[in-house]
Design a protein around this motif. Structure first.
Motif, PDB file in Angstrom:
ATOM      1  N   THR A 113       3.607  -5.308  -4.554  1.00  0.00           N
ATOM      2  CA  THR A 113       5.032  -5.670  -4.561  1.00  0.00           C
ATOM      3  C   THR A 113       5.421  -6.407  -5.839  1.00  0.00           C
ATOM      4  O   THR A 113       6.078  -7.439  -5.792  1.00  0.00           O
ATOM      5  N   GLN A 116       8.468  -3.436  -8.585  1.00  0.00           N
ATOM      6  CA  GLN A 116       9.899  -3.343  -8.285  1.00  0.00           C
ATOM      7  C   GLN A 116      10.710  -4.418  -9.015  1.00  0.00           C
ATOM      8  O   GLN A 116      11.919  -4.300  -9.173  1.00  0.00           O
ATOM      9  N   GLU A 142       3.773  -0.775  -3.050  1.00  0.00           N
ATOM     10  CA  GLU A 142       5.179  -1.141  -3.221  1.00  0.00           C
ATOM     11  C   GLU A 142       6.020  -0.706  -2.027  1.00  0.00           C
ATOM     12  O   GLU A 142       5.744   0.309  -1.388  1.00  0.00           O
ATOM     13  N   GLN A 286       5.397   0.288   3.503  1.00  0.00           N
ATOM     14  CA  GLN A 286       4.856   0.045   2.157  1.00  0.00           C
ATOM     15  C   GLN A 286       4.033   1.234   1.680  1.00  0.00           C
ATOM     16  O   GLN A 286       3.141   1.703   2.392  1.00  0.00           O
TER      17      GLN A 286
END
Length: 293
Positions: A113, A116, A142, A286
């Motif tokens: 993560t 992004q 992500e 995810q």
């Protein structure tokens, strides 16, 4: 306050990460999908407080090591604390991902993560590729906001007002254009991996689903509820003029902005007024993409 936003979000990061993974699924990936059966050295790009190290090391073969890179000193201080009593070999480096040049190569490069939030995710992925030995692996994890928003349900309010994907997509595209933040980078990563020359590209979906149910275990419910609202639900600004103005600046028409405000108000009201009785289904969906150097 530190200009690096995430350096001041320790409480949020601690809560939110707990709702992202089932430990047994990561073990499944390590043993059955990636088939890691000998010690490996992992480098984590944008490691934060070392969350993925805490997840990976217990399921990796004994003797594996974990190195985390992040620009947030506060985050790295927390990471060191998190591993202070662990038996694992760890190392943390304070550096900007786009500027740091690694002095050695690793078996696996991961990020979680992070892409992004970075204006040039491909550049970071190229650094990840270059940090890995021949035959090593790059793994990027992500969230894609289209998928995550579509997999969100509050039991009670008007469901039609929950996911205005057309309006939200317009906001996300403008955020990408103006700020470089790509809320939909998750679905693009496999194509990016192909473009930078990775081989044997594979994709999985994280199986973690959160069912926040007040009628279940009370202590578990409170933990899950607190974790959910830490992501922003229930804490929205109630000043309509201010919020609408902000949405218009981000590219919406006045009509779209007012409708989005009214819809969000329904769900923020639900979260605030049902602290002891909420029933929420949330799956971040995810995307886990991986390729070989």
């Amino acid at each position: 306050m530190d200009k690096y936003h995430w350096n001041n979000q320790i409480e949020y990061l601690t809560r939110s990460r707990k709702a992202m993974w089932n430990n047994d699924y990561l073990q499944f990936l390590v043993e059955k999908v990636w088939k890691i059966n000998s010690p490996v050295d992992i480098v984590d790009f944008g490691c934060g407080m070392g969350f993925m190290g805490l997840m990976f090391l217990p399921v990796l073969p004994e003797g594996s090591s974990y190195t985390g890179i992040d620009r947030g000193k506060n985050l790295l201080d927390e990471a060191v604390k998190n591993f202070s009593n662990s038996p694992y070999k760890t190392n943390f480096i304070e550096a900007d991902l786009l500027e740091y040049r690694l002095e050695r190569k690793y078996d696996i490069a991961i990020c979680h993560t992070v892409l992004q939030h970075i204006p040039n995710p491909v550049k970071v992925m190229e650094k990840m590729r270059d940090s890995v030995v021949s035959g090593g692996r790059v793994i990027c994890m992500e969230v894609d906001r289209n998928m995550a928003n579509a997999a969100l349900y509050f039991h009670g309010p008007d469901y039609s007002k929950l996911n205005n994907l057309g309006i939200l997509q317009k906001l996300w595209l403008n955020d990408l254009k103006n700020e470089g933040s790509d809320h939909n980078v998750g679905v693009k990563i496999p194509a990016y991996m192909q473009e930078i020359g990775l081989k044997d590209i594979g994709v999985r979906l994280n199986d973690c689903v959160n069912f926040i149910n007040a009628k279940g275990d009370g202590k578990k419910y409170k933990t899950e509820y607190d974790c959910f609202i830490s992501g922003g639900w229930g804490g929205a600004d109630k000043n309509k003029e201010k919020v609408v103005g902000s949405l218009i600046k981000r590219g919406l028409t006045k009509e779209e902005a007012e409708y989005q405000f009214e819809c969000e108000a329904v769900y923020n009201y639900y979260v605030n007024e049902n602290k002891d009785s909420a029933c929420i289904f949330s799956a971040l969906c995810q995307i886990i993409s991986f390729g070989t150097v």
